[in-house]
Design an enzyme around this catalytic site. Structure first.
Site, mmCIF file in Angstrom:
data_model
loop_
_atom_site.group_PDB
_atom_site.id
_atom_site.type_symbol
_atom_site.label_atom_id
_atom_site.label_comp_id
_atom_site.label_asym_id
_atom_site.label_seq_id
_atom_site.Cartn_x
_atom_site.Cartn_y
_atom_site.Cartn_z
ATOM 1 N N ASP A 129 -0.882 4.122 0.720
ATOM 2 C CA ASP A 129 -1.067 4.942 1.687
ATOM 3 C C ASP A 129 -0.538 5.120 3.052
ATOM 4 O O ASP A 129 0.140 3.955 3.483
ATOM 5 C CB ASP A 129 -2.718 4.918 1.857
ATOM 6 C CG ASP A 129 -3.243 3.620 2.399
ATOM 7 O OD1 ASP A 129 -2.411 2.519 1.866
ATOM 8 O OD2 ASP A 129 -4.282 3.625 3.399
ATOM 9 N N HIS A 185 0.744 -1.161 -0.051
ATOM 10 C CA HIS A 185 0.215 0.038 0.045
ATOM 11 C C HIS A 185 0.800 1.289 -0.031
ATOM 12 O O HIS A 185 1.821 1.334 0.857
ATOM 13 C CB HIS A 185 -0.991 0.019 1.269
ATOM 14 C CG HIS A 185 -0.318 -0.079 2.432
ATOM 15 N ND1 HIS A 185 -0.085 1.222 3.326
ATOM 16 C CD2 HIS A 185 0.191 -0.930 3.226
ATOM 17 C CE1 HIS A 185 0.609 0.720 4.160
ATOM 18 N NE2 HIS A 185 0.670 -0.643 4.572
ATOM 19 N N ASP A 226 6.628 1.422 6.549
ATOM 20 C CA ASP A 226 5.170 1.130 6.177
ATOM 21 C C ASP A 226 4.536 1.919 5.136
ATOM 22 O O ASP A 226 3.662 2.504 5.552
ATOM 23 C CB ASP A 226 4.497 1.246 7.635
ATOM 24 C CG ASP A 226 2.954 0.409 7.758
ATOM 25 O OD1 ASP A 226 2.760 -0.425 6.898
ATOM 26 O OD2 ASP A 226 2.164 0.783 8.490
ATOM 27 N N HIS A 246 4.498 4.207 12.034
ATOM 28 C CA HIS A 246 3.431 5.395 12.625
ATOM 29 C C HIS A 246 4.011 6.269 13.709
ATOM 30 O O HIS A 246 3.069 6.772 14.382
ATOM 31 C CB HIS A 246 2.297 4.403 13.259
ATOM 32 C CG HIS A 246 1.580 3.619 12.192
ATOM 33 N ND1 HIS A 246 0.236 2.964 12.453
ATOM 34 C CD2 HIS A 246 1.492 3.140 11.083
ATOM 35 C CE1 HIS A 246 -0.191 2.348 11.607
ATOM 36 N NE2 HIS A 246 0.779 2.495 10.389
ATOM 37 N N GLU A 251 4.529 -5.882 4.486
ATOM 38 C CA GLU A 251 4.713 -5.240 5.557
ATOM 39 C C GLU A 251 5.611 -5.262 6.349
ATOM 40 O O GLU A 251 6.391 -6.347 6.252
ATOM 41 C CB GLU A 251 3.354 -5.674 6.580
ATOM 42 C CG GLU A 251 1.686 -5.544 5.818
ATOM 43 C CD GLU A 251 1.544 -3.947 6.226
ATOM 44 O OE1 GLU A 251 2.043 -3.288 6.859
ATOM 45 O OE2 GLU A 251 0.442 -3.723 5.354
ATOM 46 N N GLU A 258 -5.188 0.763 2.709
ATOM 47 C CA GLU A 258 -4.749 -0.298 3.666
ATOM 48 C C GLU A 258 -4.936 0.284 5.249
ATOM 49 O O GLU A 258 -5.441 -0.175 6.156
ATOM 50 C CB GLU A 258 -3.361 -0.825 3.538
ATOM 51 C CG GLU A 258 -3.273 -2.016 4.327
ATOM 52 C CD GLU A 258 -2.572 -1.841 5.563
ATOM 53 O OE1 GLU A 258 -2.609 -2.850 6.443
ATOM 54 O OE2 GLU A 258 -2.445 -0.835 5.777
ATOM 55 N N GLU A 259 -4.479 1.545 5.128
ATOM 56 C CA GLU A 259 -4.376 2.234 6.395
ATOM 57 C C GLU A 259 -5.832 2.878 6.876
ATOM 58 O O GLU A 259 -6.094 3.418 7.723
ATOM 59 C CB GLU A 259 -3.511 3.363 6.436
ATOM 60 C CG GLU A 259 -2.120 3.025 6.365
ATOM 61 C CD GLU A 259 -1.485 2.281 7.431
ATOM 62 O OE1 GLU A 259 -2.228 1.898 8.481
ATOM 63 O OE2 GLU A 259 -0.419 1.901 7.342
#
Length: 392
Positions: free
Chosen positions: A77, A75, A108, A361, A172, A143-144
């Site tokens: 995003d 992903h 990520d 994150h 991931e 995905e997020e």
């Protein structure tokens, strides 16, 4: 134009410089599509809609028409940066300092996407049209976020057109203390429950004229938390139930409220399904209701079922590649949250392997440049081993 001859760094930096905070694409898929088309991939841009949800842009790219089709899923995003002033670098600058690539998405998982593209470029340069199969990428921008208009919709689109994936690697950030120490072969399911107990509002001095829902709610919550859901399985840790909110919305100390609410989240292993857990919870709530009276409402949101891709050829191949390139034997496990692999496992064997995730994150998210180069080498080894086996 981005050159992949020197490795994944330039592509990773270009992707990070696109502020693709979910569900915004911000040009990230343009960057990726351009790099893939330069390698000869056929690219399909897929935007999906759903009532009440934002539109999401996705990308499916493939080179080759023959089976088997090895797919990389990921992903572009990313989550919001949080407090911008807490960052020591521009979160979308793609800066490199002290051997680290900084930026939201570095781990990520824009870094892993760049690594896979660089690995694919290398094997395509070496084998070209002699590749005994196909390489594809399934990249989402959801995905997020709610994960409604992303991977699950792309998979449906692929099935409708007869597009088959034979094996899938999700990039991931699965590694822990060092690159290669962990590979995910499954994930726990996740469900959120919302419980509302109804009563009759009244004066606290005259409780007999009211029906207080709070004791009933507390009894119901105790009924679902007083014992473990299970003790785990061979590949999964024990399921967990965590209360996330208990609220009556009552600012007055002399009023018995009419409603009491609670929410909780369950991360469950493959001993359960969302349906079976919902049934068990309702049975416990019903017993309390039969003892104490009153009524309640209970709603459930299941964001993903537990799944396990049992250790086998794909996991073994990844483990062998890690051993060859990094000199360590990974732990195959199902720990952590959830990912889009929960959708992919319905179609083909799937495993997850990517960068160390200590900073994902977080403020000043970063990935070691050396890890990007090493991950590219491992992804390349995986591709070489997979297609060598296919050619036999």
């Amino acid at each position: 134009m981005i050159s992949l001859a020197s490795g994944p760094l330039d592509l990773a930096r270009a992707l990070i410089r696109c502020p693709s905070v979910t569900p915004q694409d911000a040009g990230a898929l343009d960057v990726l599509e351009s790099a893939l088309e330069e390698l000869g991939f056929e690219c399909h841009r897929l935007t999906f809609s759903h009532a009440g949800m934002p539109d999401v842009a996705n990308l499916y790219a493939r080179i080759g028409n023959a089976a088997p089709n090895f797919c990389f899923a990921g992903h572009t995003d990313v989550v919001p940066v949080g407090h911008r002033e807490s960052w020591t670098v521009d979160p979308f600058g793609g800066e490199v300092a002290d051997g680290q690539l900084f930026g939201r998405g570095a781990t990520d998982m824009k870094g892993a996407i760049a690594c896979f593209v660089a690995a694919a470029a290398k094997i395509l340069t070496a084998q070209g049209k002699n590749l005994p199969g196909s390489i594809s990428l399934l990249i989402t921008g959801d995905e997020e976020g709610p994960a409604v208009n992303g991977t699950v919709r792309v998979l449906q689109w692929m099935a409708d057109r007869g597009e088959r994936i034979d094996a899938c690697l999700v990039g991931e950030p699965t590694s822990g203390k060092r690159l290669g120490d962990s590979v995910k072969i499954g994930r726990r399911g996740s469900m959120t429950g919302h419980l509302t107990v109804r009563g009759i509002q009244g004066h606290t001095a005259y409780p007999h004229l009211a029906d207080n829902p709070i004791p009933k709610l507390l009894r119901m919550l105790n009924a679902i938390t007083d014992a473990p859901l299970d003790s785990g399985t061979a590949h999964f840790e024990a399921s967990t139930l965590a209360l996330t909110t208990v609220d009556v919305g009552n600012p007055a100390s002399n009023v018995i409220p009419a409603l009491a609410r609670a929410s909780f989240n369950i991360r469950f292993n493959d001993l359960h399904t969302g349906e079976s857990l919902t049934r068990q919870l309702r049975e416990k709530f019903d017993r309390v209701q039969s003892e104490m009276g009153g009524s309640y409402d209970f709603t459930v949101e299941v964001s993903g079922e537990a799944f396990l891709s049992a250790p086998g050829s794909l996991a073994d191949l990844i483990g062998q590649a890690i051993q060859t390139k990094l000199g360590i034997s990974p732990d195959f496990n199902t720990a952590g949250g959830t990912s889009d692999a929960r959708f992919i496992n319905r179609y083909c064997p799937v495993a997850e392997f990517g960068l160390p995730g200590q900073t994902m994150h977080k403020v000043d998210e970063c990935a070691a440049v050396a890890d990007l180069e090493a991950l590219t080498a491992v992804y390349g080894e995986i591709l070489e081993r997979y297609f060598a086996a296919a050619a036999q």
